[in-house]
Design a protein around this motif. Structure first.
Motif, PDB file in Angstrom:
ATOM      1  N   TYR A  68       0.813  -1.196  -0.166  1.00 47.69           N
ATOM      2  CA  TYR A  68      -0.362  -0.014  -0.249  1.00 47.69           C
ATOM      3  C   TYR A  68       0.921   1.371   0.137  1.00 47.69           C
ATOM      4  CZ  TYR A  68      -3.253   3.364   1.690  1.00 47.69           C
ATOM      5  OH  TYR A  68      -4.074   4.931   1.528  1.00 47.69           O
ATOM      6  N   LEU A  69       1.976   1.402   0.583  1.00 47.70           N
ATOM      7  CA  LEU A  69       3.185   2.701   0.913  1.00 47.70           C
ATOM      8  C   LEU A  69       3.845   2.948  -0.309  1.00 47.70           C
ATOM      9  CD1 LEU A  69       3.969   2.467   4.043  1.00 47.70           C
ATOM     10  CD2 LEU A  69       2.247   3.892   3.193  1.00 47.70           C
ATOM     11  N   LEU A  70       3.923   0.934  -1.055  1.00 53.95           N
ATOM     12  CA  LEU A  70       4.776   1.538  -2.545  1.00 53.95           C
ATOM     13  C   LEU A  70       3.298   2.879  -3.286  1.00 53.95           C
ATOM     14  CD1 LEU A  70       7.072  -1.753  -2.691  1.00 53.95           C
ATOM     15  CD2 LEU A  70       7.539   0.780  -2.442  1.00 53.95           C
ATOM     16  N   ASN A  71       2.629   1.984  -3.369  1.00 52.43           N
ATOM     17  CA  ASN A  71       1.614   2.146  -4.043  1.00 52.43           C
ATOM     18  C   ASN A  71       0.974   3.810  -4.254  1.00 52.43           C
ATOM     19  OD1 ASN A  71       1.351  -0.051  -5.457  1.00 52.43           O
ATOM     20  ND2 ASN A  71      -0.644  -0.770  -4.030  1.00 52.43           N
ATOM     21  N   ILE A  72       1.244   4.453  -3.414  1.00 47.81           N
ATOM     22  CA  ILE A  72       0.679   6.073  -3.019  1.00 47.81           C
ATOM     23  C   ILE A  72       2.345   6.278  -2.813  1.00 47.81           C
ATOM     24  CG2 ILE A  72       0.970   7.472  -0.845  1.00 47.81           C
ATOM     25  CD1 ILE A  72      -1.533   5.456  -0.875  1.00 47.81           C
ATOM     26  N   ILE A  73       3.021   6.125  -2.965  1.00 40.09           N
ATOM     27  CA  ILE A  73       3.731   6.970  -3.460  1.00 40.09           C
ATOM     28  C   ILE A  73       4.201   7.070  -4.964  1.00 40.09           C
ATOM     29  CG2 ILE A  73       6.602   6.873  -3.589  1.00 40.09           C
ATOM     30  CD1 ILE A  73       7.188   5.041  -0.964  1.00 40.09           C
ATOM     31  N   GLN A  74       3.550   6.472  -5.651  1.00 41.92           N
ATOM     32  CA  GLN A  74       3.867   6.262  -6.650  1.00 41.92           C
ATOM     33  C   GLN A  74       2.195   7.077  -7.982  1.00 41.92           C
ATOM     34  OE1 GLN A  74       3.513   2.206  -8.936  1.00 41.92           O
ATOM     35  NE2 GLN A  74       5.960   1.917  -7.565  1.00 41.92           N
ATOM     36  N   GLY A  75       1.650   7.386  -7.247  1.00 45.58           N
ATOM     37  CA  GLY A  75      -0.009   8.407  -6.459  1.00 45.58           C
ATOM     38  C   GLY A  75      -0.700   6.837  -7.458  1.00 45.58           C
ATOM     39  N   ASN A  76      -0.317   5.869  -6.848  1.00 48.74           N
ATOM     40  CA  ASN A  76      -1.469   4.879  -7.233  1.00 48.74           C
ATOM     41  C   ASN A  76      -2.710   4.575  -5.758  1.00 48.74           C
ATOM     42  OD1 ASN A  76      -3.531   2.836  -7.682  1.00 48.74           O
ATOM     43  ND2 ASN A  76      -1.851   1.031  -7.923  1.00 48.74           N
TER      44      ASN A  76
END
Length: 307
Positions: A68-76
């Protein structure tokens, strides 16, 4: 000033991360299974397992958190578990209505609060002061949803002046903005009154009067300007409270905003939508408070910021 803004933005990062982390783990501890909600009743365990695998719910909680955090960083922000709609698109479609309501409520709170606060301070310990203090106490004590219901009964049912539901026109904004703004007005009224009474006791006010300045000019140009600075801090906090309070208010007035989205996501346990909504509200709240801090130097140029 630029260094101050950058510093505050860097401080905001762990705050947002803390909000995301807290909401993520609290949501996952809620009873019930998302897969069960999506699959419906009388489905096989194999179907449930396939849904969990598709949504990534078969992974450990730690793995889901990192993903989830990795997706947030990518704007997803992910996709809705229920409608399969991109979360960001869903929130952006509803956020303007919530932001409009919050801004309108803040304007109501500031307008009523400043006017009543000035009256209460100028006519201190009189009948006007007592009435204003009772009104401010009412605003602080009554919950937003109760005020909203009373406003609907009076101005919509009884007099038919404003519609009680919807979010498409200015008329539909009046009652919910008042419901949210009245409580904030009570807080601002008390702050303005107390701050102005402190300033009115300063020697420079006596000097201004001895120079022949009119009482109106002294109150508005000098006393109010010096007294309003502590209130600016509270306005940022009130904006966040109204942003959060819009969840209930939008439900009472059937407004199609982020509040409606959050209630629906909670009922359906739509985790990505709920997490995305919390993130959006957190970023908005932090941004408003940053703007409030920067506005200090505009209201009072004597204030210097440390980088």
């Amino acid at each position: 000033m630029l260094q101050f803004v950058i510093k505050r933005m860097l401080i905001a990062i762990p705050v947002i991360l803390g909000c995301l982390t807290l909401v993520f783990f609290l949501i996952h501890f809620l009873p019930g299974s998302v897969a069960d909600l999506i699959a419906g009743e009388e489905v096989s365990a194999e179907t449930i397992s396939q849904i969990e695998e598709k949504l990534g719910l078969n992974q450990s909680l730690g793995q889901q958190y990192v993903t989830y955090l990795l997706n947030i960083i990518q704007g997803n922000l992910g996709q809705s578990f229920v409608t399969n709609e991109p979360v960001l698109d869903k929130l952006l479609a509803h956020f303007p209505a919530t932001l409009t309501l919050t801004i309108a409520s803040t304007i109501v709170a500031i307008t009523l609060g400043v006017v009543l606060g000035v009256l209460s301070a100028v006519y201190s310990n009189t009948f006007i002061d007592n009435v204003v203090r009772v009104i401010s106490l009412f605003g602080i004590s009554m919950p937003n949803f109760w005020i909203g219901i009373i406003l609907i009964m009076i101005f919509s049912v009884q007099f038919n002046w404003f519609p009680s539901i919807g979010s498409g026109s200015l008329n539909q904004l009046v009652l919910p903005a008042l419901a949210l703004g009245i409580s904030g007005a009570g807080v601002i009224t008390r702050l303005i009154r107390n701050s102005m009474l402190d300033v009115l006791n300063n020697k420079f006010v006596t000097t201004l009067r001895s120079k022949g300045l009119s009482e109106r000019k002294i109150i508005i140009k000098h006393v109010l300007r010096n007294a309003i600075l502590p209130t600016v801090t509270v306005i940022g906090i009130l904006f966040g409270e109204m942003l959060a309070g819009s969840v209930v208010t939008e439900t009472v007035f059937s407004r199609q905003g982020v509040g409606t989205v959050i209630i629906g996501a909670i009922n359906q346990k739509d985790i990505p939508v709920l997490q995305g909504a919390i993130l959006l509200i957190s970023i908005t709240y932090i941004t408003i408070n940053l703007l409030v801090d920067v506005s200090y130097s505009v209201i009072d140029p004597r204030i210097k910021r440390e980088a």
